[in-house]
Design a protein around this motif. Structure first.
Motif, PDB file in Angstrom:
ATOM      1  N   GLN A 118       1.763  42.076   4.058  1.00 53.97           N
ATOM      2  CA  GLN A 118       1.221  42.942   3.020  1.00 53.97           C
ATOM      3  C   GLN A 118      -0.308  42.924   3.030  1.00 53.97           C
ATOM      4  N   SER A 131       7.159  46.922  -2.874  1.00 54.15           N
ATOM      5  CA  SER A 131       7.512  46.127  -1.694  1.00 54.15           C
ATOM      6  C   SER A 131       8.712  45.253  -2.023  1.00 54.15           C
ATOM      7  N   VAL A 138       7.786  47.783   2.792  1.00 51.24           N
ATOM      8  CA  VAL A 138       6.569  48.044   2.039  1.00 51.24           C
ATOM      9  C   VAL A 138       6.415  49.556   1.940  1.00 51.24           C
TER      10      VAL A 138
END
Length: 175
Positions: A118, A131, A138
């Protein structure tokens, strides 16, 4: 039809079922592939088994952006390489969500450290909206000019554009 002389065989509805078909009546045996990883190396270093063999972006099967798919490759080529405005490209792809110079993108992770994945996506300019570490997904808005960077990340398995929902109206209901 069954015979009058059954010679010890079952009569009635089950007359044609042998012992071999008894196995088919149970639940199918499923193999869950959720925990498998397409990686090589030790547990800390992620090395995908598939690597691009062509540097041509148009090559959907072996190119560097092949894991993102044809539509995202076309969007990238039109905006970055041909200099087309993002609003014009949005008209050419009405089913895909756009926000300014960003495109709606869903990226699937290969595994490993999901929070690091991320962070890497955010460093590439992606604005993450949702997410799921469980599914390794994501969702968010990615700059169109950063699509090759996102595609070539070590943890990126695949990506796809986010589509507008489709509604089908059949008419009025008589209640």
């Amino acid at each position: 039809m069954g015979s009058f002389r059954s010679k010890g065989r079952d009569q009635g509805l089950n007359r044609r079922r042998g012992k071999a078909s008894a196995d088919r009546q149970s639940l199918p045996r499923l193999e869950w592939l959720e925990d498998r990883r397409l990686l090589t190396g030790n547990g800390t270093t992620l090395t995908p088994l598939w690597t691009p063999t062509s540097s041509n972006l148009d090559n959907v099967q072996n190119g560097p952006m092949a894991n993102l798919g044809q539509q995202l490759i076309s969007i990238y080529e039109q905006v970055v390489q041909q200099g087309t405005a993002a609003s014009t490209v949005a008209l050419a792809f009405p089913q895909i969500e756009f926000q300014g110079n960003d495109v709606g993108l869903q990226v699937k992770s290969l595994g490993g450290d999901f929070s690091q994945f991320q962070t890497t996506l955010q460093e590439a300019g992606m604005q993450i909206t949702t997410s799921s570490a469980y599914y390794g997904l994501v969702d968010g808005w990615a700059p169109i000019n950063e699509l090759p960077t996102i595609a070539t990340l070590a943890q990126t398995q695949s990506g796809q554009p986010m589509y507008y929902p489709v509604y089908h109206y059949q008419g009025q209901a008589n209640n």
